[in-house]
Design a protein around this motif. Structure first.
Motif, mmCIF file in Angstrom:
data_model
loop_
_atom_site.group_PDB
_atom_site.id
_atom_site.type_symbol
_atom_site.label_atom_id
_atom_site.label_comp_id
_atom_site.label_asym_id
_atom_site.label_seq_id
_atom_site.Cartn_x
_atom_site.Cartn_y
_atom_site.Cartn_z
ATOM 1 N N PRO A 281 -11.238 -2.914 -14.352
ATOM 2 C CA PRO A 281 -10.755 -2.105 -13.236
ATOM 3 C C PRO A 281 -9.250 -1.869 -13.329
ATOM 4 O O PRO A 281 -8.527 -2.681 -13.900
ATOM 5 N N TYR A 282 -8.817 -0.770 -12.776
ATOM 6 C CA TYR A 282 -7.392 -0.443 -12.785
ATOM 7 C C TYR A 282 -6.615 -1.436 -11.931
ATOM 8 O O TYR A 282 -7.046 -1.792 -10.829
ATOM 9 N N ALA A 283 -5.461 -1.878 -12.438
ATOM 10 C CA ALA A 283 -4.608 -2.829 -11.713
ATOM 11 C C ALA A 283 -3.508 -2.056 -10.996
ATOM 12 O O ALA A 283 -2.528 -1.618 -11.613
ATOM 13 N N PHE A 284 -3.665 -1.878 -9.701
ATOM 14 C CA PHE A 284 -2.667 -1.163 -8.906
ATOM 15 C C PHE A 284 -1.359 -1.948 -8.840
ATOM 16 O O PHE A 284 -1.356 -3.179 -8.824
ATOM 17 N N THR A 285 -0.254 -1.213 -8.753
ATOM 18 C CA THR A 285 1.061 -1.813 -8.556
ATOM 19 C C THR A 285 1.595 -1.432 -7.183
ATOM 20 O O THR A 285 1.062 -0.527 -6.515
ATOM 21 N N LEU A 286 2.668 -2.112 -6.759
ATOM 22 C CA LEU A 286 3.310 -1.741 -5.492
ATOM 23 C C LEU A 286 3.825 -0.298 -5.551
ATOM 24 O O LEU A 286 3.791 0.418 -4.544
ATOM 25 N N GLY A 287 4.280 0.122 -6.738
ATOM 26 C CA GLY A 287 4.720 1.511 -6.888
ATOM 27 C C GLY A 287 3.581 2.487 -6.687
ATOM 28 O O GLY A 287 3.753 3.555 -6.075
ATOM 29 N N ASP A 288 2.394 2.122 -7.184
ATOM 30 C CA ASP A 288 1.218 2.974 -6.963
ATOM 31 C C ASP A 288 0.937 3.131 -5.473
ATOM 32 O O ASP A 288 0.664 4.229 -4.986
ATOM 33 N N VAL A 289 0.970 2.001 -4.751
ATOM 34 C CA VAL A 289 0.654 2.040 -3.320
ATOM 35 C C VAL A 289 1.670 2.900 -2.580
ATOM 36 O O VAL A 289 1.310 3.702 -1.702
ATOM 37 N N SER B 155 2.517 8.273 0.171
ATOM 38 C CA SER B 155 3.409 9.417 0.380
ATOM 39 C C SER B 155 2.613 10.699 0.571
ATOM 40 O O SER B 155 1.423 10.768 0.249
ATOM 41 N N ASP B 156 3.282 11.722 1.081
ATOM 42 C CA ASP B 156 2.609 13.011 1.266
ATOM 43 C C ASP B 156 2.112 13.560 -0.067
ATOM 44 O O ASP B 156 1.001 14.112 -0.157
ATOM 45 N N ALA B 157 2.932 13.402 -1.110
ATOM 46 C CA ALA B 157 2.529 13.900 -2.430
ATOM 47 C C ALA B 157 1.314 13.139 -2.944
ATOM 48 O O ALA B 157 0.384 13.727 -3.509
ATOM 49 N N GLY B 158 1.296 11.833 -2.731
ATOM 50 C CA GLY B 158 0.167 11.029 -3.175
ATOM 51 C C GLY B 158 -1.104 11.363 -2.421
ATOM 52 O O GLY B 158 -2.191 11.452 -3.014
ATOM 53 N N LYS B 159 -0.995 11.546 -1.119
ATOM 54 C CA LYS B 159 -2.163 11.907 -0.316
ATOM 55 C C LYS B 159 -2.741 13.249 -0.774
ATOM 56 O O LYS B 159 -3.965 13.398 -0.880
ATOM 57 N N ALA B 160 -1.867 14.199 -1.066
ATOM 58 C CA ALA B 160 -2.336 15.513 -1.521
ATOM 59 C C ALA B 160 -3.000 15.395 -2.892
ATOM 60 O O ALA B 160 -4.028 16.041 -3.162
ATOM 61 N N ALA B 161 -2.426 14.555 -3.756
ATOM 62 C CA ALA B 161 -2.994 14.379 -5.098
ATOM 63 C C ALA B 161 -4.378 13.741 -5.036
ATOM 64 O O ALA B 161 -5.300 14.154 -5.754
ATOM 65 N N VAL C 24 -6.039 15.428 -13.645
ATOM 66 C CA VAL C 24 -5.145 14.724 -12.734
ATOM 67 C C VAL C 24 -3.782 14.514 -13.376
ATOM 68 O O VAL C 24 -2.741 14.619 -12.724
ATOM 69 N N ARG C 25 -3.753 14.237 -14.670
ATOM 70 C CA ARG C 25 -2.462 14.102 -15.353
ATOM 71 C C ARG C 25 -1.660 15.390 -15.286
ATOM 72 O O ARG C 25 -0.439 15.361 -15.107
ATOM 73 N N ARG C 26 -2.326 16.511 -15.449
ATOM 74 C CA ARG C 26 -1.616 17.793 -15.355
ATOM 75 C C ARG C 26 -1.050 17.997 -13.957
ATOM 76 O O ARG C 26 0.030 18.575 -13.787
ATOM 77 N N ALA C 27 -1.768 17.515 -12.947
ATOM 78 C CA ALA C 27 -1.350 17.753 -11.563
ATOM 79 C C ALA C 27 -0.230 16.823 -11.110
ATOM 80 O O ALA C 27 0.679 17.247 -10.389
ATOM 81 N N VAL C 28 -0.300 15.542 -11.502
ATOM 82 C CA VAL C 28 0.652 14.574 -10.937
ATOM 83 C C VAL C 28 1.493 13.866 -11.991
ATOM 84 O O VAL C 28 2.395 13.108 -11.647
ATOM 85 N N GLU D 110 2.475 8.989 -14.839
ATOM 86 C CA GLU D 110 2.797 7.741 -14.137
ATOM 87 C C GLU D 110 1.778 7.387 -13.063
ATOM 88 O O GLU D 110 1.401 6.224 -12.907
ATOM 89 N N HIS D 111 1.308 8.373 -12.308
ATOM 90 C CA HIS D 111 0.447 8.083 -11.155
ATOM 91 C C HIS D 111 -0.991 8.559 -11.332
ATOM 92 O O HIS D 111 -1.808 8.366 -10.428
ATOM 93 N N ALA D 112 -1.320 9.152 -12.472
ATOM 94 C CA ALA D 112 -2.643 9.745 -12.640
ATOM 95 C C ALA D 112 -3.764 8.720 -12.495
ATOM 96 O O ALA D 112 -4.769 8.964 -11.806
#
Length: 388
Positions: A2-10, A15-21, A40-44, A47-49
């Motif tokens: 499974p993907y290991a989320f970071t505090l930066g990911d959260v 953020s508004d950009a993250g919610k839209a993505a 998703v990589r093309r869109a965001v 780093e955050h895909a």
């Protein structure tokens, strides 16, 4: 893995950009991993895909389990989280109290606790899950305190302690021994002497090794036994409880405080297979006594009677007698049965293998209940009906 989320990911996902993505990713079919990642990589960006795509996938998996629109999860946290109706039921038993969820993870239980508790506190060692819990509480419109703390090192006083020890290791293997839970079950109990406790466990736990628990509760949801909860310090006067929940909001409970005296009689007009929570809690006789039923055999959980309880799927007996394959094949032919459900308790019979050998070919549909009455195998040809 499974993907290991970071505090930066959260932070990005909040953020508004993250919610839209995430919303854009969620609109995709999510059936082609390579294409989804590329889009998703093309869109965001790189780093955050992965975080965006994983969140979209986990939210889709959460549908039907959690009332959790716009929540954040890790894969492990979602897997272990109680279904919302189960968490809501447990929280309702703690209404009006101060409650501390010492393994709060992403807050699936904590959100429901906060809706009804006087004060609610959650703690966890994982800062990422704590950030997710904060987000999920805000999304649900409830408030609670949060602290980064080890469940075995108390940071609260007097509050009822709620815990959900992890029952899988880092490789995803299931832990069966309470000493292998995280935190270990005995250590958790020892850390809160004299405190009221509610500890979520797997329904298959050997409850004889938890003598500290005043009450063992088995909980099912829509016919599936989901979990057990070990309670201490609530003073209910009950030692065993079965709670049956439905997604439509209806529920009922049976406990060992109820009568369990049953008549000894021949099979009735119906057979009832009690909910798994009732069976696992050892409350078959109590449930039967409540509804005027009796047992086919005192060692078998199948019940019988002339009037089945409301809200269950029961089996109207059409014909019954001693069980042999030859005799059963004759009965099926006589009733023109082609579609056949086979239920078995107390006999070493594989339903699928038996169905292949019987080769039913008729036009009718029926259920066969195979069991043992005393030392004698018995077969009941039935018609399943939903009782309202």
């Amino acid at each position: 893995m499974p993907y290991a989320f970071t505090l930066g990911d959260v932070a990005y996902l909040r953020s508004d950009a993250g919610k839209a993505a995430v919303a854009e990713a969620s609109a995709r079919p999510l059936t082609d991993r390579i294409a989804d990642v590329a889009a998703v990589r093309r869109a965001v960006g790189e780093e955050h895909a992965a975080a965006v795509l994983e969140t979209a996938v986990l939210r889709r998996k959460a549908v039907g389990k959690l009332s959790a629109e716009d929540w954040l999860f890790t894969a492990d946290a979602l897997q272990q989280a109680s279904a919302t109706p189960v968490a809501r039921h447990r929280a309702a038993r703690l209404a009006g109290r101060d409650v501390h969820d010492v393994t709060c993870s992403v807050g699936a239980d904590l959100v429901e606790i906060a809706r009804v508790a006087r004060r609610a506190l959650g703690s966890d060692l994982d800062p990422v899950r704590l950030k997710m819990a904060r987000h999920n509480g805000e999304a649900a419109g409830v408030a609670f305190g949060l602290a980064r703390a080890d469940a075995l090192r108390p940071v609260s006083r007097d509050a009822v302690v709620v815990a959900d020890p992890a029952r899988r290791d880092s490789a995803g293997r299931r832990a069966w021994k309470p000493a292998d839970f995280a935190p270990p079950l005995d250590g958790l109990v020892a850390a809160y002497p004299g405190r009221a406790l509610a500890v979520k466990c797997a329904p298959g736990l050997d409850f004889s090794i938890t003598p500290w628990a005043d009450e063992v509760e088995l909980v099912s949801l829509d016919g599936q036994v989901r979990e057990s909860c070990l309670w201490r310090g609530l003073g209910t006067g009950v030692t065993r409880r079965a709670t049956v929940l439905r997604a439509d909001g209806t529920q009922w409970t049976v406990t060992d405080a109820e009568p369990d005296e049953l008549p000894t009689r021949a099979p009735g007009e119906w057979i009832v297979d009690p909910d798994g929570a009732v069976v696992r809690a050892g409350l078959v006789r109590h449930y039967a006594a409540r509804h005027g039923l009796w047992q086919l055999d005192e060692r078998i959980a199948y019940l019988t009677g002339d009037t089945p309880p409301p809200g269950v799927r029961a089996f109207r007996v059409l014909e019954h007698g001693p069980y042999t394959e030859k005799a059963l094949k004759t009965v099926l032919k006589r009733h023109d049965v082609g579609r056949l459900e086979i239920l078995v308790r107390g006999l070493d019979v594989d339903p699928d293998a038996l169905r292949r050998r019987l080769k039913p070919r008729g036009a009718a549909e029926a259920s066969v209940v195979l069991t043992r009455i005393g030392r004698s195998p018995a077969a009941f040809l039935c018609r399943a009906e939903r009782i309202v």
